[in-house]
Design a protein around this motif. Sequence first.
Motif, short mmCIF file in Angstrom:
data_model
loop_
_atom_site.label_atom_id
_atom_site.label_comp_id
_atom_site.label_asym_id
_atom_site.label_seq_id
_atom_site.Cartn_x
_atom_site.Cartn_y
_atom_site.Cartn_z
N VAL A 113 0.84 -1.21 0.00
CA VAL A 113 0.00 0.00 0.00
C VAL A 113 0.87 1.25 0.00
CG1 VAL A 113 -1.66 1.34 1.36
CG2 VAL A 113 -1.95 -1.12 1.12
N LEU A 114 1.88 1.27 0.87
CA LEU A 114 2.76 2.44 0.95
C LEU A 114 3.52 2.66 -0.35
CD1 LEU A 114 4.14 2.02 4.58
CD2 LEU A 114 2.31 3.54 3.80
N LEU A 115 4.01 1.58 -0.94
CA LEU A 115 4.75 1.71 -2.21
C LEU A 115 3.85 2.20 -3.34
CD1 LEU A 115 7.06 -1.43 -2.00
CD2 LEU A 115 7.70 0.98 -1.70
N GLU A 116 2.62 1.74 -3.38
CA GLU A 116 1.68 2.20 -4.40
C GLU A 116 1.34 3.68 -4.21
OE1 GLU A 116 0.40 0.79 -7.22
OE2 GLU A 116 1.83 -0.80 -6.83
N MET A 117 1.16 4.09 -2.97
CA MET A 117 0.87 5.51 -2.70
C MET A 117 2.05 6.38 -3.11
SD MET A 117 -1.21 5.38 0.89
CE MET A 117 -1.21 7.16 1.04
N GLU A 118 3.24 5.90 -2.83
CA GLU A 118 4.46 6.65 -3.13
C GLU A 118 4.57 6.94 -4.64
OE1 GLU A 118 9.05 5.46 -3.18
OE2 GLU A 118 8.04 5.05 -1.27
N LYS A 119 4.07 6.04 -5.47
CA LYS A 119 4.14 6.22 -6.92
C LYS A 119 3.39 7.46 -7.40
CE LYS A 119 4.58 1.29 -8.01
NZ LYS A 119 3.90 0.13 -8.62
N ALA A 120 2.42 7.90 -6.63
CA ALA A 120 1.59 9.05 -7.03
C ALA A 120 2.15 10.39 -6.56
CB ALA A 120 0.18 8.88 -6.48
N ILE A 121 3.25 10.37 -5.83
CA ILE A 121 3.81 11.58 -5.24
C ILE A 121 4.99 12.09 -6.08
CG2 ILE A 121 4.75 12.58 -3.13
CD1 ILE A 121 2.22 11.31 -2.31
N LEU A 122 5.02 13.38 -6.31
CA LEU A 122 6.11 14.00 -7.07
C LEU A 122 7.20 14.51 -6.14
CD1 LEU A 122 3.96 16.11 -9.56
CD2 LEU A 122 5.07 13.92 -10.00
N TYR A 123 8.39 14.71 -6.70
CA TYR A 123 9.50 15.32 -5.97
C TYR A 123 9.23 16.81 -5.82
CZ TYR A 123 12.04 10.98 -6.68
OH TYR A 123 12.42 9.67 -6.66
N PRO A 124 9.63 17.46 -4.77
CA PRO A 124 10.46 17.03 -3.65
C PRO A 124 9.68 16.32 -2.54
CG PRO A 124 10.06 19.36 -3.42
CD PRO A 124 9.40 18.91 -4.71
N GLN A 125 8.36 16.37 -2.61
CA GLN A 125 7.53 15.73 -1.59
C GLN A 125 7.82 14.23 -1.49
OE1 GLN A 125 5.62 17.62 0.25
NE2 GLN A 125 4.71 16.01 1.47
N LYS A 126 8.18 13.62 -2.59
CA LYS A 126 8.43 12.18 -2.62
C LYS A 126 9.55 11.79 -1.65
CE LYS A 126 8.48 8.48 -5.90
NZ LYS A 126 7.74 8.30 -7.10
N TRP A 127 10.58 12.63 -1.50
CA TRP A 127 11.67 12.32 -0.57
C TRP A 127 11.15 12.24 0.86
CZ3 TRP A 127 14.36 16.63 -3.55
CH2 TRP A 127 15.04 16.11 -4.67
N LEU A 128 10.29 13.20 1.21
CA LEU A 128 9.72 13.19 2.56
C LEU A 128 8.86 11.95 2.78
CD1 LEU A 128 8.65 16.93 2.89
CD2 LEU A 128 10.66 15.84 3.88
N VAL A 129 8.06 11.62 1.79
CA VAL A 129 7.17 10.47 1.88
C VAL A 129 7.98 9.17 1.97
CG1 VAL A 129 5.42 9.14 0.63
CG2 VAL A 129 5.23 11.62 0.78
#
Length: 178
Positions: free
Chosen positions: A112-128
């Motif tokens: 679930v976490l990995l799938e959610m991470e796919k929808a997030i763009l950088y720079p927010q992705k680093w925090l996520v």
Amino acid sequence: MTENNKVHESILVGKLLSLTAYAATSSMDKFSGWMLAGAGAALTLVLSNIDTVSSFVPLSDIKLGVILFLVALALGVMQRWFTTSILAGSMVSDKAEELGRNAPEEFDYNHVLLEMEKAILYPQKWLVQYQYNKVIAGDFAAPGRMQALLSQIQMYIVVIQTGFIVASLVVLVSGLNT
């Protein structure tokens, strides 16, 4: 009981930090918005009457005042990004806890976490990614700590923004030829 086994305490700490960050960031965001609106209205009044005002305030001071305000405006956009991150993180945290309680035992949280991470763009992705890795490793307070950290950074941005707005108004007022 070892520190790693204190799951409920870790979840509670994360929740408390998240709630604190939510309250603080909401307040700072409102303050920042009203401050920008008030200063922006004052500068709009100055600029719309520039022919009259320029006989009392040198154009160079008006220009500097506007530049300082534009820096404050940029800081306002930056603090708004922090607000969005913190508020979204708090809301997701609440919902995830509720959904997690009702999940089947064989539920794959990592997926679930990995799938959610796919929808997030950088720079927010680093925090996520950082937060997800911590949660997967069993540190359930990590998202709350991240929200608290972002909230404190946002506070510093708002303080600096306030300084630029005050400086903008001081430049205009100190330039008055009376």
